[in-house]
Design a protein around this motif. Structure first.
Motif, mmCIF file in Angstrom:
data_model
loop_
_atom_site.group_PDB
_atom_site.id
_atom_site.type_symbol
_atom_site.label_atom_id
_atom_site.label_comp_id
_atom_site.label_asym_id
_atom_site.label_seq_id
_atom_site.Cartn_x
_atom_site.Cartn_y
_atom_site.Cartn_z
ATOM 1 N N LYS A 1 0.829 -1.204 0.000
ATOM 2 C CA LYS A 1 0.000 0.000 0.000
ATOM 3 C C LYS A 1 0.862 1.252 0.000
ATOM 4 O O LYS A 1 1.953 1.274 0.579
ATOM 5 N N ARG B 1 -5.605 7.927 0.114
ATOM 6 C CA ARG B 1 -6.216 7.742 1.434
ATOM 7 C C ARG B 1 -7.311 8.786 1.649
ATOM 8 O O ARG B 1 -7.120 9.976 1.389
ATOM 9 N N SER C 1 -12.851 8.060 -2.164
ATOM 10 C CA SER C 1 -13.798 6.975 -2.437
ATOM 11 C C SER C 1 -13.850 6.706 -3.937
ATOM 12 O O SER C 1 -14.164 7.607 -4.725
ATOM 13 N N GLU D 1 -9.844 -2.732 -8.692
ATOM 14 C CA GLU D 1 -10.083 -2.803 -7.259
ATOM 15 C C GLU D 1 -8.760 -2.938 -6.497
ATOM 16 O O GLU D 1 -8.531 -2.246 -5.495
ATOM 17 N N ILE D 2 -7.888 -3.823 -6.973
ATOM 18 C CA ILE D 2 -6.580 -3.991 -6.335
ATOM 19 C C ILE D 2 -5.799 -2.677 -6.392
ATOM 20 O O ILE D 2 -5.195 -2.249 -5.396
ATOM 21 N N LYS E 1 -7.150 -0.091 -3.922
ATOM 22 C CA LYS E 1 -6.840 -0.465 -2.537
ATOM 23 C C LYS E 1 -5.363 -0.285 -2.236
ATOM 24 O O LYS E 1 -4.988 0.092 -1.112
ATOM 25 N N ARG E 2 -4.500 -0.547 -3.212
ATOM 26 C CA ARG E 2 -3.069 -0.337 -2.992
ATOM 27 C C ARG E 2 -2.722 1.145 -2.889
ATOM 28 O O ARG E 2 -1.703 1.513 -2.316
ATOM 29 N N SER F 1 -4.679 2.979 -1.181
ATOM 30 C CA SER F 1 -5.329 3.250 0.116
ATOM 31 C C SER F 1 -6.688 3.917 -0.009
ATOM 32 O O SER F 1 -7.168 4.543 0.946
ATOM 33 N N ASP G 1 -10.883 4.053 -0.396
ATOM 34 C CA ASP G 1 -12.066 3.276 -0.025
ATOM 35 C C ASP G 1 -12.754 2.871 -1.327
ATOM 36 O O ASP G 1 -13.087 3.736 -2.145
ATOM 37 N N VAL G 2 -12.955 1.573 -1.531
ATOM 38 C CA VAL G 2 -13.458 1.053 -2.803
ATOM 39 C C VAL G 2 -14.864 0.512 -2.619
ATOM 40 O O VAL G 2 -15.121 -0.297 -1.720
ATOM 41 N N ASN H 1 -17.750 -1.428 -4.760
ATOM 42 C CA ASN H 1 -18.105 -2.154 -5.976
ATOM 43 C C ASN H 1 -19.622 -2.265 -6.051
ATOM 44 O O ASN H 1 -20.240 -2.986 -5.279
#
Length: 320
Positions: A49, A54, A57, A74-75, A78-79, A81, A83-84, A86
């Motif tokens: 990460k 950070r 969204s 998605e990955i 998230k990497r 940081s 907020d995901v 779906n």
């Protein structure tokens, strides 16, 4: 009369949406590729990460099915940081008749910062970008037959990784080009990055007639099309977008346009084989080629995470 500004760029020429590779300057494509290179090392960390998104969204809105694109987005988010969220379209209010723009308006009210959109209708991401709030960024994850810019960019990253320079390459794009948003994005990117010979290879029913206007060499003979190629990009037959009998059968197609070891031998000895996936073994590509030494199909997927991280981080850093 003032020239109309590219809706993907702000007044300073910075990227605020990624809707299409068409119309983007070489400097921006290079910026994305260079930035992606800095993110590759994140894969090797114990904690994969970085904090660049950070507190942001990211909403993944996939109105069409996807495995690689949705998962790698998605990955990537998230990497970074983020907020995901779906959205399950089948279980959303879109299935009850809610319009696309009403869906976007409601999600924007939930403080969305970025929309990653895949849609069956060409132009849907442009419509969203036109109507969303100024601070919201839109990434096109594939719209109809129009464009798939992040796939085009990860393809360019893959080519640059293995071939270093674009300036002396021959690239053959093989298969269902007429229905392929990937092919269109690849052609625009290859042209912008200075590839001198781009070939479109396939049957007459699956190769658009206007490609010659884009300085693309059209070949209807597979062996001739891949002869001397440095890069061979295979495409899936998109039966879901076809109407009527455009091909005799999958078996006949493979005989004429399937990539086998025999056909690949006509390319350069160090040629790489690419495919955006999903691959259909025995239809457009033989398993011995898909799994062989020339194949870089799986590295494409890995590079896709870094490229999508690069796109989202660049967008998030630019104001409308």
């Amino acid at each position: 009369m003032l020239a109309r500004r590219n809706p993907q760029l702000n007044a300073h020429g910075e990227l605020i949406h990624l809707l299409s590779i068409e119309g983007l300057p070489r400097a921006i494509l290079t910026q994305i590729l260079d930035t992606a290179g800095t993110f590759l090392s994140v894969n090797d960390r114990d904690v994969k990460k970085v904090p660049l998104l950070r507190g942001k969204s990211v909403f993944n809105l996939f109105f069409e099915n996807s495995t690689r694109t949705r998962t790698t987005f998605e990955i990537a988010a998230k990497r970074l940081s983020a907020d995901v969220i779906n959205l399950d379209i089948a279980k959303s209010s879109a299935s009850k008749g809610e319009s696309l723009l009403d869906t976007i308006a409601n999600l924007s009210a939930m403080h969305a910062d970025m929309f990653v959109v895949r849609h069956s209708e060409s132009g849907a991401p442009y419509l969203i970008a036109k109507h969303c709030a100024p601070h919201v960024h839109v990434v096109n994850a594939g719209d109809g037959r129009h464009a798939h810019p992040t796939q085009g960019l990860l393809d360019m990253y893959t080519i640059r990784h293995y071939k270093k320079s674009f300036n002396e390459l021959t690239v053959a794009i093989v298969g269902d080009i007429v229905h392929s948003r990937v092919a269109r994005s690849d052609i625009h990117a290859l042209t912008t990055l200075g590839v001198p010979e781009i070939r479109a290879v396939g049957p007459k029913t699956l190769v658009p007639g206007d490609l010659r206007d884009m300085d693309v060499r059209v070949c209807h003979d597979m062996k001739e099309g891949v002869k001397g190629a440095d890069v061979v990009i295979m495409l899936r037959l998109q039966n879901e977008r076809m109407s009527g009998a455009m091909l005799p059968s999958a078996g006949e197609y493979f005989k004429s346009y399937g990539l086998t070891e025999e056909v690949l031998a006509r390319a350069k000895p160090d040629a790489i084989v690419m495919h955006p996936g999903p691959i259909n073994r025995g239809v457009e590509i033989d398993s011995r080629v898909a799994d062989g030494a020339h194949s870089v199909i799986l590295p494409q997927v890995t590079f896709g995470i870094a490229v999508r991280m690069a796109v989202m981080s660049i967008l998030a850093g630019n104001d409308a």
